[in-house]
Design a protein around this motif. Structure first.
Motif, PDB file in Angstrom:
ATOM      1  N   VAL A  36       0.841  -1.200   0.000  1.00 38.06           N
ATOM      2  CA  VAL A  36       0.000   0.000   0.000  1.00 38.06           C
ATOM      3  C   VAL A  36       0.881   1.256   0.000  1.00 38.06           C
ATOM      4  CG1 VAL A  36      -0.262   0.138   2.520  1.00 38.06           C
ATOM      5  CG2 VAL A  36      -2.022   1.104   1.048  1.00 38.06           C
ATOM      6  N   ALA A  37       0.510   2.204  -0.848  1.00 33.82           N
ATOM      7  CA  ALA A  37       1.253   3.456  -0.956  1.00 33.82           C
ATOM      8  C   ALA A  37       0.784   4.440   0.113  1.00 33.82           C
ATOM      9  CB  ALA A  37       1.034   4.069  -2.340  1.00 33.82           C
ATOM     10  N   PRO A  38       1.664   5.309   0.577  1.00 28.51           N
ATOM     11  CA  PRO A  38       1.256   6.285   1.586  1.00 28.51           C
ATOM     12  C   PRO A  38       0.097   7.169   1.111  1.00 28.51           C
ATOM     13  CG  PRO A  38       3.529   6.697   0.869  1.00 28.51           C
ATOM     14  CD  PRO A  38       3.078   5.435   0.225  1.00 28.51           C
ATOM     15  N   GLU A  39       0.076   7.476  -0.175  1.00 29.82           N
ATOM     16  CA  GLU A  39      -0.994   8.322  -0.718  1.00 29.82           C
ATOM     17  C   GLU A  39      -2.355   7.633  -0.640  1.00 29.82           C
ATOM     18  OE1 GLU A  39       2.918   9.529  -2.192  1.00 29.82           O
ATOM     19  OE2 GLU A  39       1.900   7.599  -2.282  1.00 29.82           O
ATOM     20  N   GLN A  40      -2.369   6.309  -0.813  1.00 30.21           N
ATOM     21  CA  GLN A  40      -3.634   5.555  -0.691  1.00 30.21           C
ATOM     22  C   GLN A  40      -4.157   5.631   0.738  1.00 30.21           C
ATOM     23  OE1 GLN A  40      -1.664   1.952  -2.405  1.00 30.21           O
ATOM     24  NE2 GLN A  40      -3.686   1.618  -3.316  1.00 30.21           N
ATOM     25  N   VAL A  41      -3.266   5.460   1.700  1.00 30.80           N
ATOM     26  CA  VAL A  41      -3.659   5.515   3.110  1.00 30.80           C
ATOM     27  C   VAL A  41      -4.127   6.924   3.460  1.00 30.80           C
ATOM     28  CG1 VAL A  41      -2.882   5.189   5.492  1.00 30.80           C
ATOM     29  CG2 VAL A  41      -2.090   3.634   3.696  1.00 30.80           C
ATOM     30  N   SER A  42      -3.409   7.918   2.996  1.00 30.42           N
ATOM     31  CA  SER A  42      -3.757   9.307   3.285  1.00 30.42           C
ATOM     32  C   SER A  42      -5.138   9.663   2.728  1.00 30.42           C
ATOM     33  CB  SER A  42      -2.695  10.240   2.697  1.00 30.42           C
ATOM     34  OG  SER A  42      -2.918  11.563   3.100  1.00 30.42           O
ATOM     35  N   GLU A  43      -5.425   9.167   1.537  1.00 24.72           N
ATOM     36  CA  GLU A  43      -6.725   9.434   0.900  1.00 24.72           C
ATOM     37  C   GLU A  43      -7.868   8.889   1.763  1.00 24.72           C
ATOM     38  OE1 GLU A  43      -8.397  11.523  -1.982  1.00 24.72           O
ATOM     39  OE2 GLU A  43      -6.379  10.877  -2.505  1.00 24.72           O
ATOM     40  N   VAL A  44      -7.697   7.697   2.303  1.00 19.35           N
ATOM     41  CA  VAL A  44      -8.745   7.066   3.114  1.00 19.35           C
ATOM     42  C   VAL A  44      -8.961   7.821   4.425  1.00 19.35           C
ATOM     43  CG1 VAL A  44      -9.363   4.961   4.391  1.00 19.35           C
ATOM     44  CG2 VAL A  44      -8.406   4.788   2.091  1.00 19.35           C
ATOM     45  N   PHE A  45      -7.882   8.324   5.028  1.00 20.60           N
ATOM     46  CA  PHE A  45      -7.984   8.982   6.327  1.00 20.60           C
ATOM     47  C   PHE A  45      -8.158  10.503   6.240  1.00 20.60           C
ATOM     48  CE2 PHE A  45      -6.285   4.892   7.529  1.00 20.60           C
ATOM     49  CZ  PHE A  45      -6.999   4.618   8.676  1.00 20.60           C
ATOM     50  N   LEU A  47      -9.697  14.153   6.033  1.00 22.65           N
ATOM     51  CA  LEU A  47     -10.950  14.743   6.511  1.00 22.65           C
ATOM     52  C   LEU A  47     -11.770  15.203   5.317  1.00 22.65           C
ATOM     53  CD1 LEU A  47      -9.689  16.853   9.538  1.00 22.65           C
ATOM     54  CD2 LEU A  47     -10.835  14.642   9.574  1.00 22.65           C
ATOM     55  N   GLY A  48     -13.027  14.819   5.285  1.00 20.71           N
ATOM     56  CA  GLY A  48     -13.893  15.189   4.176  1.00 20.71           C
ATOM     57  C   GLY A  48     -13.784  14.257   2.989  1.00 20.71           C
ATOM     58  N   SER A  49     -13.081  13.134   3.149  1.00 16.48           N
ATOM     59  CA  SER A  49     -12.965  12.184   2.035  1.00 16.48           C
ATOM     60  C   SER A  49     -14.278  11.415   1.889  1.00 16.48           C
ATOM     61  CB  SER A  49     -11.813  11.202   2.273  1.00 16.48           C
ATOM     62  OG  SER A  49     -12.177  10.251   3.264  1.00 16.48           O
ATOM     63  N   GLU A  50     -14.395  10.683   0.809  1.00 22.89           N
ATOM     64  CA  GLU A  50     -15.607   9.900   0.546  1.00 22.89           C
ATOM     65  C   GLU A  50     -15.584   8.546   1.243  1.00 22.89           C
ATOM     66  OE1 GLU A  50     -15.891   9.777  -3.718  1.00 22.89           O
ATOM     67  OE2 GLU A  50     -16.493  11.872  -3.828  1.00 22.89           O
ATOM     68  N   PHE A  51     -14.516   8.249   1.989  1.00 14.25           N
ATOM     69  CA  PHE A  51     -14.398   6.964   2.671  1.00 14.25           C
ATOM     70  C   PHE A  51     -15.137   6.984   4.000  1.00 14.25           C
ATOM     71  CE2 PHE A  51     -10.953   7.127  -0.322  1.00 14.25           C
ATOM     72  CZ  PHE A  51     -10.936   5.852  -0.845  1.00 14.25           C
ATOM     73  N   THR A  52     -15.651   5.824   4.391  1.00 11.97           N
ATOM     74  CA  THR A  52     -16.441   5.715   5.621  1.00 11.97           C
ATOM     75  C   THR A  52     -15.563   5.283   6.793  1.00 11.97           C
ATOM     76  OG1 THR A  52     -16.961   3.375   5.289  1.00 11.97           O
ATOM     77  CG2 THR A  52     -18.450   4.993   4.245  1.00 11.97           C
ATOM     78  N   ASP A  53     -16.115   5.424   7.995  1.00  9.06           N
ATOM     79  CA  ASP A  53     -15.414   4.947   9.187  1.00  9.06           C
ATOM     80  C   ASP A  53     -15.134   3.452   9.086  1.00  9.06           C
ATOM     81  OD1 ASP A  53     -15.246   7.410  10.418  1.00  9.06           O
ATOM     82  OD2 ASP A  53     -17.027   7.111  11.669  1.00  9.06           O
ATOM     83  N   LEU A  54     -16.085   2.696   8.540  1.00  6.86           N
ATOM     84  CA  LEU A  54     -15.887   1.261   8.372  1.00  6.86           C
ATOM     85  C   LEU A  54     -14.675   0.991   7.481  1.00  6.86           C
ATOM     86  CD1 LEU A  54     -16.720  -1.698   8.745  1.00  6.86           C
ATOM     87  CD2 LEU A  54     -18.258  -1.411   6.781  1.00  6.86           C
ATOM     88  N   GLN A  55     -14.560   1.715   6.376  1.00  7.11           N
ATOM     89  CA  GLN A  55     -13.430   1.514   5.472  1.00  7.11           C
ATOM     90  C   GLN A  55     -12.108   1.894   6.145  1.00  7.11           C
ATOM     91  OE1 GLN A  55     -15.320   3.890   2.491  1.00  7.11           O
ATOM     92  NE2 GLN A  55     -15.799   2.102   1.209  1.00  7.11           N
ATOM     93  N   ARG A  56     -12.130   2.941   6.970  1.00  6.33           N
ATOM     94  CA  ARG A  56     -10.926   3.323   7.710  1.00  6.33           C
ATOM     95  C   ARG A  56     -10.550   2.240   8.721  1.00  6.33           C
ATOM     96  NH1 ARG A  56     -12.858   8.389   6.367  1.00  6.33           N
ATOM     97  NH2 ARG A  56     -14.506   8.444   7.918  1.00  6.33           N
ATOM     98  N   ASP A  57     -11.556   1.697   9.422  1.00  6.28           N
ATOM     99  CA  ASP A  57     -11.297   0.637  10.398  1.00  6.28           C
ATOM    100  C   ASP A  57     -10.707  -0.599   9.728  1.00  6.28           C
ATOM    101  OD1 ASP A  57     -12.235   2.183  12.499  1.00  6.28           O
ATOM    102  OD2 ASP A  57     -14.217   1.214  12.546  1.00  6.28           O
ATOM    103  N   ILE A  58     -11.249  -0.964   8.576  1.00  6.13           N
ATOM    104  CA  ILE A  58     -10.751  -2.141   7.847  1.00  6.13           C
ATOM    105  C   ILE A  58      -9.302  -1.922   7.424  1.00  6.13           C
ATOM    106  CG2 ILE A  58     -10.984  -3.454   5.687  1.00  6.13           C
ATOM    107  CD1 ILE A  58     -14.073  -3.075   6.039  1.00  6.13           C
ATOM    108  N   LEU A  59      -9.011  -0.742   6.872  1.00  4.78           N
ATOM    109  CA  LEU A  59      -7.642  -0.453   6.438  1.00  4.78           C
ATOM    110  C   LEU A  59      -6.695  -0.438   7.631  1.00  4.78           C
ATOM    111  CD1 LEU A  59      -5.561   0.234   4.306  1.00  4.78           C
ATOM    112  CD2 LEU A  59      -6.241   2.642   4.521  1.00  4.78           C
ATOM    113  N   CYS A  60      -7.114   0.160   8.720  1.00  3.90           N
ATOM    114  CA  CYS A  60      -6.275   0.214   9.919  1.00  3.90           C
ATOM    115  C   CYS A  60      -5.932  -1.193  10.394  1.00  3.90           C
ATOM    116  CB  CYS A  60      -6.972   1.009  11.013  1.00  3.90           C
ATOM    117  SG  CYS A  60      -5.943   1.246  12.470  1.00  3.90           S
TER     118      CYS A  60
END
Length: 154
Positions: A36-45, A47-60
């Protein structure tokens, strides 16, 4: 009333003894890395991104315990107890409506004098490639990576 239980050590707390620093470094240098690239992780986390808390939890959960090789821009470097704490600049994102706040914080164990020299001479915005084990993603703003080592060209 204070009761002391001598000799119990970590048995009561449930803590397991940690491997030595040398063993941890050997493990991360030989481990397979998460691509995983740092930019992919940054995009998910972001503020104001289209990603959900669930998606952040899964990635974490996927990241914690994995080893990453990241090429980052330096923001700050501190030194204490023979460890360099390297903090990256906020990692860029593509989204125009979101705010990138994610940084990486690496606890770098220098492997030789060359590592010490590179870390002491590095300036804000210099690029570094660092390999380390993810411990956590804190408050959507910092990926905590410890231990870590510099990856240098020989």
């Amino acid at each position: 009333m204070l009761i002391s239980l001598a000799g119990c050590g970590d048995v009561l707390s449930g803590n397991q003894p940690q491997p030595s620093a040398a063993k941890q470094i050997a493990e991360i240098t030989s481990a397979k890395t998460n691509p995983v690239a740092p930019e992919q992780v940054s995009e998910v986390f972001a503020l104001g991104s289209e990603f959900t808390d669930l998606q952040r939890d899964i990635l974490c959960k996927k990241l914690v315990g994995d080893v990453l090789d990241w090429d980052i821009k330096v923001y700050e470097i501190d030194y204490a107890d023979a460890i360099y704490k390297v903090t990256s600049q906020p990692i860029p994102i593509k989204s125009k409506q979101a705010v990138n706040m994610l940084q990486a914080s690496f606890s770098v164990c220098p492997q030789n004098e060359r590592d010490h020299d590179l870390l002491r001479k590095a300036k804000t915005n210099d690029r570094m490639k660092i390999r380390g084990k993810v411990q956590d993603v804190a408050l959507r703003t910092v990926v905590l990576i410890k231990p870590a080592v510099l990856i240098t060209k020989k």
